[in-house]
Design a protein around this motif. Sequence first.
Motif, PDB file in Angstrom:
ATOM      1  N   LEU A 157       0.831  -1.204   0.000  1.00  0.00           N
ATOM      2  CA  LEU A 157       0.000   0.000   0.000  1.00  0.00           C
ATOM      3  C   LEU A 157       0.866   1.256   0.000  1.00  0.00           C
ATOM      4  O   LEU A 157       0.559   2.232  -0.695  1.00  0.00           O
ATOM      5  CB  LEU A 157      -0.916  -0.014   1.224  1.00  0.00           C
ATOM      6  N   ALA A 158       1.957   1.248   0.742  1.00  0.00           N
ATOM      7  CA  ALA A 158       2.865   2.397   0.758  1.00  0.00           C
ATOM      8  C   ALA A 158       3.494   2.624  -0.618  1.00  0.00           C
ATOM      9  O   ALA A 158       3.663   3.774  -1.052  1.00  0.00           O
ATOM     10  CB  ALA A 158       3.950   2.188   1.809  1.00  0.00           C
ATOM     11  N   VAL A 159       3.836   1.547  -1.310  1.00  0.00           N
ATOM     12  CA  VAL A 159       4.394   1.672  -2.662  1.00  0.00           C
ATOM     13  C   VAL A 159       3.368   2.292  -3.609  1.00  0.00           C
ATOM     14  O   VAL A 159       3.693   3.155  -4.435  1.00  0.00           O
ATOM     15  CB  VAL A 159       4.864   0.294  -3.180  1.00  0.00           C
ATOM     16  N   VAL A 160       2.108   1.872  -3.491  1.00  0.00           N
ATOM     17  CA  VAL A 160       1.047   2.432  -4.335  1.00  0.00           C
ATOM     18  C   VAL A 160       0.864   3.915  -4.038  1.00  0.00           C
ATOM     19  O   VAL A 160       0.716   4.732  -4.958  1.00  0.00           O
ATOM     20  CB  VAL A 160      -0.270   1.661  -4.122  1.00  0.00           C
ATOM     21  N   TYR A 161       0.881   4.288  -2.774  1.00  0.00           N
ATOM     22  CA  TYR A 161       0.763   5.698  -2.409  1.00  0.00           C
ATOM     23  C   TYR A 161       1.895   6.524  -3.038  1.00  0.00           C
ATOM     24  O   TYR A 161       1.659   7.596  -3.599  1.00  0.00           O
ATOM     25  CB  TYR A 161       0.808   5.857  -0.896  1.00  0.00           C
ATOM     26  N   ALA A 162       3.118   6.024  -2.903  1.00  0.00           N
ATOM     27  CA  ALA A 162       4.262   6.763  -3.445  1.00  0.00           C
ATOM     28  C   ALA A 162       4.177   6.887  -4.959  1.00  0.00           C
ATOM     29  O   ALA A 162       4.457   7.956  -5.526  1.00  0.00           O
ATOM     30  CB  ALA A 162       5.562   6.072  -3.034  1.00  0.00           C
ATOM     31  N   ALA A 163       3.781   5.816  -5.624  1.00  0.00           N
ATOM     32  CA  ALA A 163       3.689   5.838  -7.088  1.00  0.00           C
ATOM     33  C   ALA A 163       2.626   6.824  -7.567  1.00  0.00           C
ATOM     34  O   ALA A 163       2.830   7.558  -8.543  1.00  0.00           O
ATOM     35  CB  ALA A 163       3.393   4.434  -7.613  1.00  0.00           C
ATOM     36  N   THR A 164       1.478   6.845  -6.896  1.00  0.00           N
ATOM     37  CA  THR A 164       0.400   7.734  -7.329  1.00  0.00           C
ATOM     38  C   THR A 164       0.688   9.192  -7.031  1.00  0.00           C
ATOM     39  O   THR A 164       0.088  10.079  -7.652  1.00  0.00           O
ATOM     40  CB  THR A 164      -0.916   7.325  -6.652  1.00  0.00           C
ATOM     41  N   ALA A 165       1.588   9.476  -6.102  1.00  0.00           N
ATOM     42  CA  ALA A 165       1.914  10.866  -5.755  1.00  0.00           C
ATOM     43  C   ALA A 165       3.096  11.412  -6.562  1.00  0.00           C
ATOM     44  O   ALA A 165       3.417  12.598  -6.423  1.00  0.00           O
ATOM     45  CB  ALA A 165       2.234  10.974  -4.260  1.00  0.00           C
ATOM     46  N   LEU A 166       3.720  10.582  -7.377  1.00  0.00           N
ATOM     47  CA  LEU A 166       4.901  11.037  -8.127  1.00  0.00           C
ATOM     48  C   LEU A 166       4.624  12.216  -9.070  1.00  0.00           C
ATOM     49  O   LEU A 166       5.412  13.171  -9.093  1.00  0.00           O
ATOM     50  CB  LEU A 166       5.499   9.869  -8.905  1.00  0.00           C
ATOM     51  N   PRO A 167       3.559  12.198  -9.877  1.00  0.00           N
ATOM     52  CA  PRO A 167       3.366  13.322 -10.818  1.00  0.00           C
ATOM     53  C   PRO A 167       3.288  14.681 -10.137  1.00  0.00           C
ATOM     54  O   PRO A 167       3.980  15.624 -10.536  1.00  0.00           O
ATOM     55  CB  PRO A 167       2.045  12.963 -11.513  1.00  0.00           C
TER      56      PRO A 167
END
Length: 295
Positions: A157-167
């Motif tokens: 879940l933390a990886v998904v959060y980080a990926a979605t916040a990159l842009p």
Amino acid sequence: MRKKANKKPFSIYKLFIYVVLIALAVSIIVPVAWVFMASIKQNSEFYGNPWNLPAGFYFQNFIDAWTKARMGEYMLNSVIVTGLALVLLLVIALPAAYALSRFKFRGRKILNVAFMAGLFINVNYIIVPIFLMFVDGNALLRKIGLPPFLLNNIFVLAVVYAATALPFTIYLLSGYFATLPKDFEEAAYMDGAGYTRTMVRIIFPMAKPSIITVILFNFLSFWNEYIIAMTLLADPKGGKTLPVGLMNLMKAQNAAAEYGQLYAGLVMVMLPTLILYICVQKKLTQGMTLGGLKG
């Protein structure tokens, strides 16, 4: 006479602005204060006037919410998820934003356009494909004899959060990095510093207001996020983050009429964000006003 006539519209406008700001402040402060007062009331006090002050400080609400409602466990999960997501995000976004804003290379414009396009994608609209992708991934792991770990896993879940916040993060940081003068970098290169050392020792300290702004915005986003956490942490017996646990608590306590315990859980969710915002308020304002997108 003309000067006095010119001052009146300005004074009326200024008064109007103050009235609007005061009204907005009251509309925010009163509900927050009411929740804090409700969190220290006993259940019997909720059946009278809801605006009455609490008869005393009933701290048992927080103890029950922390232990019986498992809010302590949920808060620990939220701390782990938010902290890990922020670390992953900064480790990836800071070098990427620095490279995109300070160097010219092939594919740079394409990457900038791709990250800009990511700003217009609402993650809540693509959470179902992400969930189905993880379901298929778990099925593939079972076929090759490995334990499935893509769902009901706070680290994933933390990886998904980080990926979605990159842009958003790269967009904000690259815009700020582009405003910094290059003289400091050139002086560091003259002294024999490499790209990595210059980035870490020179650019990042200069961009501290923008970095703090990114941390605060993403902290609020990760800490209060509900839909992704509810979807990817679907196991009822598994770990939950604080917003998901709070929603479960609201359903349970409304049925049991344990309102004090419910509002104590709400305070636990709000308090870390309020404390963080108070601590970094000046840096947040500075980071929002100094940055600008270039190139």
